[in-house]
Design a protein around this motif. Structure first.
Motif, PDB file in Angstrom:
ATOM      1  N   GLY A  71      47.304  10.671  16.502  1.00  0.00           N
ATOM      2  CA  GLY A  71      46.630  11.243  15.341  1.00  0.00           C
ATOM      3  C   GLY A  71      47.119  10.684  14.029  1.00  0.00           C
ATOM      4  O   GLY A  71      46.724  11.154  12.955  1.00  0.00           O
ATOM      5  N   THR A  72      47.981   9.659  14.088  1.00  0.00           N
ATOM      6  CA  THR A  72      48.532   9.047  12.887  1.00  0.00           C
ATOM      7  C   THR A  72      47.932   7.669  12.691  1.00  0.00           C
ATOM      8  O   THR A  72      47.960   6.842  13.612  1.00  0.00           O
ATOM      9  N   ALA A  73      47.389   7.417  11.521  1.00  0.00           N
ATOM     10  CA  ALA A  73      46.753   6.132  11.249  1.00  0.00           C
ATOM     11  C   ALA A  73      47.747   4.991  11.428  1.00  0.00           C
ATOM     12  O   ALA A  73      48.918   5.098  11.058  1.00  0.00           O
ATOM     13  N   LYS A  80      41.937   2.161  14.271  1.00  0.00           N
ATOM     14  CA  LYS A  80      41.636   3.587  14.069  1.00  0.00           C
ATOM     15  C   LYS A  80      42.391   4.423  15.093  1.00  0.00           C
ATOM     16  O   LYS A  80      42.320   4.158  16.293  1.00  0.00           O
ATOM     17  N   ALA A  84      42.527  10.913  14.970  1.00  0.00           N
ATOM     18  CA  ALA A  84      42.505  11.108  13.520  1.00  0.00           C
ATOM     19  C   ALA A  84      41.076  11.168  12.985  1.00  0.00           C
ATOM     20  O   ALA A  84      40.826  10.917  11.819  1.00  0.00           O
TER      21      ALA A  84
END
Length: 315
Positions: A71-73, A80, A84
Protein backbone atom coordinates in the motif's frame (compact mmCIF):
# COMPACT_ATOMS: atom_id res chain seq x y z
CA UNK A 1 59.23 -21.18 20.99
CA UNK A 2 58.56 -22.47 17.48
CA UNK A 3 55.93 -24.83 18.85
CA UNK A 4 54.14 -21.98 20.65
CA UNK A 5 54.26 -19.88 17.48
CA UNK A 6 52.68 -22.70 15.46
CA UNK A 7 49.93 -23.07 18.04
CA UNK A 8 49.21 -19.34 17.90
CA UNK A 9 48.98 -19.47 14.09
CA UNK A 10 46.68 -22.50 14.28
CA UNK A 11 44.46 -20.79 16.87
CA UNK A 12 44.27 -17.62 14.78
CA UNK A 13 43.37 -19.64 11.68
CA UNK A 14 40.58 -21.41 13.58
CA UNK A 15 39.20 -18.10 14.80
CA UNK A 16 39.24 -16.70 11.28
CA UNK A 17 37.48 -19.82 9.99
CA UNK A 18 34.79 -19.59 12.69
CA UNK A 19 34.33 -15.87 12.00
CA UNK A 20 33.97 -16.52 8.28
CA UNK A 21 31.46 -19.30 8.96
CA UNK A 22 29.48 -17.03 11.24
CA UNK A 23 29.43 -14.31 8.60
CA UNK A 24 28.27 -16.87 6.08
CA UNK A 25 25.43 -17.91 8.37
CA UNK A 26 24.42 -14.30 8.96
CA UNK A 27 24.31 -13.68 5.23
CA UNK A 28 22.23 -16.80 4.61
CA UNK A 29 19.83 -15.95 7.40
CA UNK A 30 19.50 -12.38 6.14
CA UNK A 31 18.79 -13.59 2.61
CA UNK A 32 15.94 -15.74 3.91
CA UNK A 33 14.01 -12.60 4.87
CA UNK A 34 14.39 -10.70 1.61
CA UNK A 35 11.02 -10.51 -0.16
CA UNK A 36 9.97 -9.26 -3.56
CA UNK A 37 7.31 -6.55 -3.44
CA UNK A 38 5.39 -6.62 -6.71
CA UNK A 39 4.01 -3.48 -8.34
CA UNK A 40 2.06 -2.72 -11.51
CA UNK A 41 3.75 -0.54 -14.12
CA UNK A 42 1.94 2.59 -15.22
CA UNK A 43 1.43 1.21 -18.72
CA UNK A 44 -0.73 -1.58 -17.27
CA UNK A 45 1.29 -4.11 -19.24
CA UNK A 46 2.81 -6.18 -16.45
CA UNK A 47 4.17 -6.38 -12.93
CA UNK A 48 7.64 -5.52 -11.63
CA UNK A 49 9.30 -6.16 -8.28
CA UNK A 50 11.67 -4.55 -5.79
CA UNK A 51 13.61 -6.17 -2.95
CA UNK A 52 12.40 -5.58 0.58
CA UNK A 53 13.93 -6.86 3.84
CA UNK A 54 11.42 -7.47 6.63
CA UNK A 55 12.21 -6.34 10.15
CA UNK A 56 10.51 -9.31 11.81
CA UNK A 57 10.45 -13.07 11.19
CA UNK A 58 7.07 -13.68 12.89
CA UNK A 59 4.43 -14.70 10.32
CA UNK A 60 1.77 -12.20 11.41
CA UNK A 61 4.28 -9.38 11.59
CA UNK A 62 5.74 -10.26 8.18
CA UNK A 63 2.27 -10.30 6.60
CA UNK A 64 1.51 -6.92 8.12
CA UNK A 65 4.79 -5.50 6.81
CA UNK A 66 4.26 -6.85 3.30
CA UNK A 67 0.68 -5.57 3.17
CA UNK A 68 1.87 -2.14 4.31
CA UNK A 69 4.50 -2.14 1.57
CA UNK A 70 1.88 -3.14 -1.02
CA UNK A 71 0.00 0.00 0.00
CA UNK A 72 3.05 2.26 -0.14
CA UNK A 73 3.92 4.00 -3.39
CA UNK A 74 7.20 2.87 -4.93
CA UNK A 75 10.14 5.25 -4.91
CA UNK A 76 10.14 4.78 -8.66
CA UNK A 77 7.03 6.68 -9.64
CA UNK A 78 6.53 4.58 -12.76
CA UNK A 79 5.28 1.76 -10.53
CA UNK A 80 1.83 1.58 -8.91
CA UNK A 81 1.41 0.00 -5.48
CA UNK A 82 -1.44 -2.54 -5.75
CA UNK A 83 -3.03 -1.61 -2.40
CA UNK A 84 -2.74 2.15 -2.87
CA UNK A 85 -5.75 2.51 -5.17
CA UNK A 86 -9.27 3.86 -4.60
CA UNK A 87 -10.34 0.74 -2.72
CA UNK A 88 -9.57 -0.39 0.83
CA UNK A 89 -8.46 -3.64 2.40
CA UNK A 90 -10.96 -4.06 5.23
CA UNK A 91 -9.32 -7.00 6.98
CA UNK A 92 -7.39 -10.21 6.40
CA UNK A 93 -6.92 -13.56 8.12
CA UNK A 94 -4.68 -16.61 7.78
CA UNK A 95 -6.05 -20.04 8.64
CA UNK A 96 -4.72 -23.49 7.68
CA UNK A 97 -2.54 -22.07 4.93
CA UNK A 98 -5.26 -19.93 3.31
CA UNK A 99 -4.86 -16.17 3.42
CA UNK A 100 -8.19 -14.36 2.97
CA UNK A 101 -8.17 -10.68 1.97
CA UNK A 102 -11.45 -8.79 2.34
CA UNK A 103 -11.84 -5.57 0.28
CA UNK A 104 -14.55 -2.93 0.14
CA UNK A 105 -16.98 -2.55 -2.79
CA UNK A 106 -14.67 -0.12 -4.61
CA UNK A 107 -12.39 -3.02 -5.51
CA UNK A 108 -14.90 -4.13 -8.17
CA UNK A 109 -14.78 -0.69 -9.84
CA UNK A 110 -11.31 -1.27 -11.29
CA UNK A 111 -10.81 -1.86 -15.00
CA UNK A 112 -10.58 -5.58 -15.84
CA UNK A 113 -6.93 -5.50 -16.86
CA UNK A 114 -5.92 -3.32 -13.91
CA UNK A 115 -7.69 -5.64 -11.48
CA UNK A 116 -5.99 -8.81 -12.71
CA UNK A 117 -2.58 -7.12 -12.59
CA UNK A 118 -3.19 -5.75 -9.09
CA UNK A 119 -4.37 -9.18 -7.96
CA UNK A 120 -1.33 -10.87 -9.50
CA UNK A 121 1.02 -8.45 -7.72
CA UNK A 122 -0.69 -8.99 -4.37
CA UNK A 123 -0.79 -12.78 -4.65
CA UNK A 124 2.81 -13.08 -5.82
CA UNK A 125 4.01 -10.92 -2.96
CA UNK A 126 2.11 -12.67 -0.19
CA UNK A 127 2.71 -16.21 -1.48
CA UNK A 128 6.37 -15.76 -0.50
CA UNK A 129 5.39 -16.17 3.16
CA UNK A 130 6.01 -19.88 3.72
CA UNK A 131 2.86 -20.35 5.83
CA UNK A 132 0.68 -19.05 2.97
CA UNK A 133 -0.35 -21.82 0.57
CA UNK A 134 -3.34 -20.11 -1.05
CA UNK A 135 -4.80 -16.60 -1.28
CA UNK A 136 -8.52 -15.79 -1.57
CA UNK A 137 -10.15 -12.43 -2.31
CA UNK A 138 -13.46 -11.28 -0.87
CA UNK A 139 -15.39 -8.10 -1.67
CA UNK A 140 -17.52 -6.98 1.26
CA UNK A 141 -17.17 -10.53 2.65
CA UNK A 142 -18.43 -12.12 -0.60
CA UNK A 143 -16.20 -14.22 -2.93
CA UNK A 144 -14.62 -12.22 -5.74
CA UNK A 145 -16.06 -12.94 -9.21
CA UNK A 146 -14.47 -12.26 -12.61
CA UNK A 147 -15.86 -10.28 -15.53
CA UNK A 148 -18.06 -13.24 -16.50
CA UNK A 149 -19.55 -13.62 -13.03
CA UNK A 150 -17.56 -16.76 -12.19
CA UNK A 151 -15.96 -17.08 -8.77
CA UNK A 152 -12.20 -16.50 -8.88
CA UNK A 153 -11.59 -18.94 -6.01
CA UNK A 154 -8.29 -19.69 -4.32
CA UNK A 155 -5.08 -18.56 -5.99
CA UNK A 156 -1.38 -19.34 -5.80
CA UNK A 157 1.66 -18.62 -7.96
CA UNK A 158 0.46 -21.07 -10.61
CA UNK A 159 -2.70 -19.02 -11.13
CA UNK A 160 -0.68 -16.45 -13.03
CA UNK A 161 1.71 -16.94 -15.94
CA UNK A 162 5.23 -16.91 -14.58
CA UNK A 163 6.61 -13.77 -16.09
CA UNK A 164 6.39 -10.05 -15.44
CA UNK A 165 5.49 -9.04 -18.99
CA UNK A 166 2.39 -8.58 -21.10
CA UNK A 167 1.22 -12.21 -20.97
CA UNK A 168 0.07 -11.98 -17.37
CA UNK A 169 -2.90 -9.79 -18.22
CA UNK A 170 -3.94 -11.09 -21.64
CA UNK A 171 -7.72 -11.09 -21.98
CA UNK A 172 -9.53 -12.49 -24.95
CA UNK A 173 -13.08 -12.48 -26.23
CA UNK A 174 -14.67 -15.63 -27.60
CA UNK A 175 -18.08 -16.53 -28.99
CA UNK A 176 -19.29 -19.88 -27.65
CA UNK A 177 -22.10 -22.18 -28.70
CA UNK A 178 -23.31 -24.02 -25.63
CA UNK A 179 -25.93 -26.73 -25.17
CA UNK A 180 -28.35 -26.96 -22.24
CA UNK A 181 -31.56 -28.86 -21.54
CA UNK A 182 -34.92 -28.00 -23.06
CA UNK A 183 -37.97 -27.49 -20.85
CA UNK A 184 -38.87 -31.19 -20.69
CA UNK A 185 -35.28 -32.26 -19.97
CA UNK A 186 -35.36 -34.77 -22.81
CA UNK A 187 -33.53 -32.75 -25.46
CA UNK A 188 -30.94 -30.02 -25.96
CA UNK A 189 -31.28 -26.38 -26.84
CA UNK A 190 -28.37 -24.35 -28.19
CA UNK A 191 -27.42 -20.86 -27.06
CA UNK A 192 -24.74 -18.43 -28.14
CA UNK A 193 -22.69 -16.51 -25.59
CA UNK A 194 -19.82 -14.03 -25.72
CA UNK A 195 -17.24 -14.49 -22.97
CA UNK A 196 -14.35 -12.25 -21.99
CA UNK A 197 -11.82 -14.43 -20.24
CA UNK A 198 -8.27 -14.48 -18.95
CA UNK A 199 -6.03 -16.39 -21.34
CA UNK A 200 -4.52 -18.23 -18.38
CA UNK A 201 -7.69 -20.36 -18.69
CA UNK A 202 -8.13 -22.64 -21.70
CA UNK A 203 -11.27 -22.32 -23.84
CA UNK A 204 -12.17 -25.96 -23.16
CA UNK A 205 -12.04 -25.31 -19.39
CA UNK A 206 -14.13 -22.18 -19.94
CA UNK A 207 -16.79 -24.29 -21.71
CA UNK A 208 -16.91 -26.95 -18.97
CA UNK A 209 -17.24 -24.27 -16.29
CA UNK A 210 -20.02 -22.63 -18.31
CA UNK A 211 -22.02 -25.85 -18.63
CA UNK A 212 -21.73 -26.51 -14.90
CA UNK A 213 -22.75 -22.93 -14.07
CA UNK A 214 -25.82 -23.16 -16.32
CA UNK A 215 -27.56 -20.72 -18.71
CA UNK A 216 -27.35 -16.94 -18.32
CA UNK A 217 -29.99 -14.30 -18.95
CA UNK A 218 -27.95 -12.69 -21.73
CA UNK A 219 -27.51 -15.94 -23.70
CA UNK A 220 -28.76 -15.68 -27.27
CA UNK A 221 -31.15 -18.49 -28.12
CA UNK A 222 -30.37 -20.38 -31.31
CA UNK A 223 -32.98 -23.12 -30.92
CA UNK A 224 -36.21 -21.51 -32.12
CA UNK A 225 -37.15 -19.52 -28.99
CA UNK A 226 -36.69 -22.45 -26.59
CA UNK A 227 -35.80 -21.77 -22.97
CA UNK A 228 -32.51 -23.26 -21.81
CA UNK A 229 -32.21 -25.12 -18.50
CA UNK A 230 -29.18 -26.32 -16.51
CA UNK A 231 -27.95 -29.89 -16.90
CA UNK A 232 -25.11 -30.50 -14.40
CA UNK A 233 -25.08 -30.41 -10.61
CA UNK A 234 -23.68 -26.91 -9.86
CA UNK A 235 -21.67 -28.35 -6.95
CA UNK A 236 -19.53 -30.31 -9.42
CA UNK A 237 -15.83 -29.46 -9.19
CA UNK A 238 -13.51 -29.59 -12.19
CA UNK A 239 -10.24 -31.45 -11.58
CA UNK A 240 -8.79 -30.87 -15.03
CA UNK A 241 -9.64 -30.38 -18.70
CA UNK A 242 -7.08 -31.27 -21.40
CA UNK A 243 -7.04 -31.92 -25.13
CA UNK A 244 -4.79 -34.55 -26.72
CA UNK A 245 -5.01 -35.92 -30.24
CA UNK A 246 -8.50 -34.54 -30.79
CA UNK A 247 -9.88 -35.99 -27.55
CA UNK A 248 -10.97 -33.66 -24.74
CA UNK A 249 -10.41 -35.30 -21.37
CA UNK A 250 -12.77 -33.88 -18.72
CA UNK A 251 -11.93 -34.98 -15.19
CA UNK A 252 -14.69 -34.08 -12.69
CA UNK A 253 -15.26 -34.86 -9.04
CA UNK A 254 -18.02 -37.15 -7.74
CA UNK A 255 -20.50 -34.25 -7.59
CA UNK A 256 -21.13 -34.86 -11.29
CA UNK A 257 -22.71 -38.24 -10.46
CA UNK A 258 -25.48 -36.58 -8.41
CA UNK A 259 -28.15 -35.18 -10.71
CA UNK A 260 -30.26 -32.42 -9.16
CA UNK A 261 -32.21 -31.49 -12.29
CA UNK A 262 -34.98 -33.35 -14.12
CA UNK A 263 -33.02 -34.18 -17.26
CA UNK A 264 -32.14 -37.46 -18.90
CA UNK A 265 -28.59 -38.85 -18.61
CA UNK A 266 -28.08 -38.42 -22.36
CA UNK A 267 -28.94 -34.72 -22.15
CA UNK A 268 -26.28 -34.14 -19.48
CA UNK A 269 -23.58 -36.12 -21.31
CA UNK A 270 -24.21 -34.53 -24.69
CA UNK A 271 -24.62 -31.02 -23.34
CA UNK A 272 -20.96 -31.30 -22.36
CA UNK A 273 -19.91 -33.27 -25.44
CA UNK A 274 -21.65 -31.11 -28.04
CA UNK A 275 -20.44 -27.88 -26.44
CA UNK A 276 -16.82 -29.07 -26.45
CA UNK A 277 -17.14 -30.53 -29.95
CA UNK A 278 -17.85 -27.01 -31.23
CA UNK A 279 -14.10 -26.46 -30.87
CA UNK A 280 -12.23 -27.23 -34.08
CA UNK A 281 -9.62 -29.34 -32.25
CA UNK A 282 -12.12 -31.58 -30.40
CA UNK A 283 -13.55 -34.71 -32.07
CA UNK A 284 -14.37 -36.81 -29.01
CA UNK A 285 -14.90 -36.30 -25.27
CA UNK A 286 -13.79 -38.58 -22.41
CA UNK A 287 -15.47 -37.93 -19.06
CA UNK A 288 -13.89 -39.32 -15.89
CA UNK A 289 -14.68 -39.09 -12.18
CA UNK A 290 -11.59 -38.30 -10.13
CA UNK A 291 -9.56 -39.78 -12.97
CA UNK A 292 -11.57 -43.02 -13.18
CA UNK A 293 -13.67 -44.06 -16.19
CA UNK A 294 -14.82 -47.47 -14.95
CA UNK A 295 -18.16 -46.08 -13.74
CA UNK A 296 -21.64 -45.77 -15.19
CA UNK A 297 -23.36 -42.42 -15.24
CA UNK A 298 -26.82 -42.89 -13.72
CA UNK A 299 -26.44 -46.64 -14.27
CA UNK A 300 -26.90 -46.79 -18.03
CA UNK A 301 -24.09 -44.73 -19.63
CA UNK A 302 -20.54 -46.07 -19.36
CA UNK A 303 -17.98 -43.35 -18.87
CA UNK A 304 -15.38 -45.53 -20.59
CA UNK A 305 -17.05 -44.40 -23.83
CA UNK A 306 -15.44 -41.78 -26.04
CA UNK A 307 -18.45 -39.54 -26.73
CA UNK A 308 -18.91 -37.88 -30.11
CA UNK A 309 -21.15 -35.01 -31.17
CA UNK A 310 -24.85 -35.98 -31.15
CA UNK A 311 -27.14 -33.44 -32.77
CA UNK A 312 -30.18 -35.77 -32.75
CA UNK A 313 -31.01 -34.45 -29.27
CA UNK A 314 -30.95 -30.81 -30.38
CA UNK A 315 -34.23 -29.05 -31.06
Amino acid sequence: MLKIKKMLIFTAACMLFMLAAACGREKTEAEEFIYQIYYVNYDNTGVVSNDYATVSTDTDAVLQELIERLGTASEKLEYKAPLAGDFALLDYSLSEGQLILNFDDNYKKQEIITEILMRAAIVRTLMQVKEVQYVSFLVSSQPLTDASGNMVGVMNNETFINNAGNEINTYEKVRLRLYFANESGTGLTAVSRTEVYNSNISVERLIVDAIIAGPKENDTDISKNSTAYPVVNPETKVNSVNIRDGICYVNLDSGFMTQVYNVTPEVTIYALTNSLAELSNVNKVQISINGETNENYRENISLSTLFERNLDLVE
